[in-house]
Design a protein around this motif. Sequence first.
Motif, PDB file in Angstrom:
ATOM      1  N   ALA A 165      66.815  39.129 -46.506  1.00 45.76           N
ATOM      2  CA  ALA A 165      65.773  39.141 -47.544  1.00 45.76           C
ATOM      3  C   ALA A 165      64.827  37.945 -47.448  1.00 45.76           C
ATOM      4  N   TRP A 166      65.043  37.041 -46.471  1.00 51.62           N
ATOM      5  CA  TRP A 166      64.257  35.821 -46.428  1.00 51.62           C
ATOM      6  C   TRP A 166      62.750  36.056 -46.278  1.00 51.62           C
ATOM      7  N   PRO A 167      62.264  36.962 -45.423  1.00 49.49           N
ATOM      8  CA  PRO A 167      60.808  37.148 -45.318  1.00 49.49           C
ATOM      9  C   PRO A 167      60.141  37.461 -46.656  1.00 49.49           C
ATOM     10  N   ASP A 168      60.787  38.283 -47.474  1.00 50.99           N
ATOM     11  CA  ASP A 168      60.220  38.597 -48.789  1.00 50.99           C
ATOM     12  C   ASP A 168      60.253  37.369 -49.694  1.00 50.99           C
ATOM     13  N   GLU A 169      61.363  36.630 -49.661  1.00 50.59           N
ATOM     14  CA  GLU A 169      61.449  35.431 -50.499  1.00 50.59           C
ATOM     15  C   GLU A 169      60.427  34.386 -50.047  1.00 50.59           C
ATOM     16  N   ALA A 170      60.272  34.220 -48.732  1.00 48.92           N
ATOM     17  CA  ALA A 170      59.287  33.259 -48.224  1.00 48.92           C
ATOM     18  C   ALA A 170      57.881  33.630 -48.671  1.00 48.92           C
ATOM     19  N   GLY A 171      57.563  34.932 -48.667  1.00 47.54           N
ATOM     20  CA  GLY A 171      56.252  35.365 -49.135  1.00 47.54           C
ATOM     21  C   GLY A 171      56.033  35.029 -50.600  1.00 47.54           C
ATOM     22  N   ARG A 172      57.072  35.218 -51.429  1.00 46.74           N
ATOM     23  CA  ARG A 172      56.948  34.879 -52.852  1.00 46.74           C
ATOM     24  C   ARG A 172      56.770  33.375 -53.043  1.00 46.74           C
ATOM     25  N   ILE A 173      57.469  32.583 -52.233  1.00 49.52           N
ATOM     26  CA  ILE A 173      57.343  31.124 -52.340  1.00 49.52           C
ATOM     27  C   ILE A 173      55.919  30.687 -52.003  1.00 49.52           C
ATOM     28  N   ARG A 174      55.361  31.240 -50.937  1.00 50.40           N
ATOM     29  CA  ARG A 174      53.976  30.884 -50.566  1.00 50.40           C
ATOM     30  C   ARG A 174      52.985  31.336 -51.622  1.00 50.40           C
ATOM     31  N   GLU A 175      53.237  32.504 -52.212  1.00 46.55           N
ATOM     32  CA  GLU A 175      52.315  33.026 -53.234  1.00 46.55           C
ATOM     33  C   GLU A 175      52.367  32.198 -54.513  1.00 46.55           C
ATOM     34  N   TYR A 176      53.586  31.853 -54.931  1.00 47.37           N
ATOM     35  CA  TYR A 176      53.752  31.143 -56.202  1.00 47.37           C
ATOM     36  C   TYR A 176      53.678  29.626 -56.039  1.00 47.37           C
TER      37      TYR A 176
END
Length: 239
Positions: A165-176
């Motif tokens: 699930a890391w790619p999705d979590e990384a995307g959320r971190i960059r967005e937020y």
Amino acid sequence: MPGADRALSATAGRGVLEGAFALLNALRQEEGAGVTVLASVCGLPKTTAYRLLDQLVELGAVERSAGHYRIGPGMFRLGHRWQPHPGLRSAAERPLRRLAAVTGMTVGLAVLHQGQTLVLDWSTTADVPPPVPDDRQTWPWYTAAGKVLTAWAEPGLPLGPLPRAWPDEAGRIREYGAAYDREEVLEGVCCTAVPVYAADGVPVAALSVLTDPDHHLERLTDPARRAAAAITAGLGRRR
């Protein structure tokens, strides 16, 4: 000095340095070991290991007590000044203290180094004991600070297999612009982290606020962002 003699001297010098650094690295894992163990770990003759350790003791890089060795204060002073970006420590000093005072919690400044979260500095208020050992500097990459930096990092970091699930979590971190650790590293310790940017907009460190599970991590994000922005501004003034 003839060319052949210079080359021989340089080779011998490299051998001495390699032996000394091998002993220092061994002491990271075998603190309190004797010369026999250290020589074996490093693949050095015992007499060579003893001679190098004796020199390191004289320089303050190693301490000796009852025939056992450990890293000395000289190495601590040198290592404590390491920083991945010019002026980062000095730019972060005041914002770190201010953030600790405002939140009443322990805050830290960290970078990614060799696939781990490396803490450069801790700051806390006098009446709040740190929730983690303040002399421990390396932690797994998946701390909140490590997640922030990994989310922006180039591919190829030595992190091992990443969660599916890391790619999705990384995307959320960059967005937020923030990451959270909810007791993923230590039971009873939660963390909010935000990136610290250099003047060119590239994250060079992460600022984290540590708390317990009873606090809402999201409420710590804005104070952390303000402190990170102050560090970024300090780095910009050094240009």
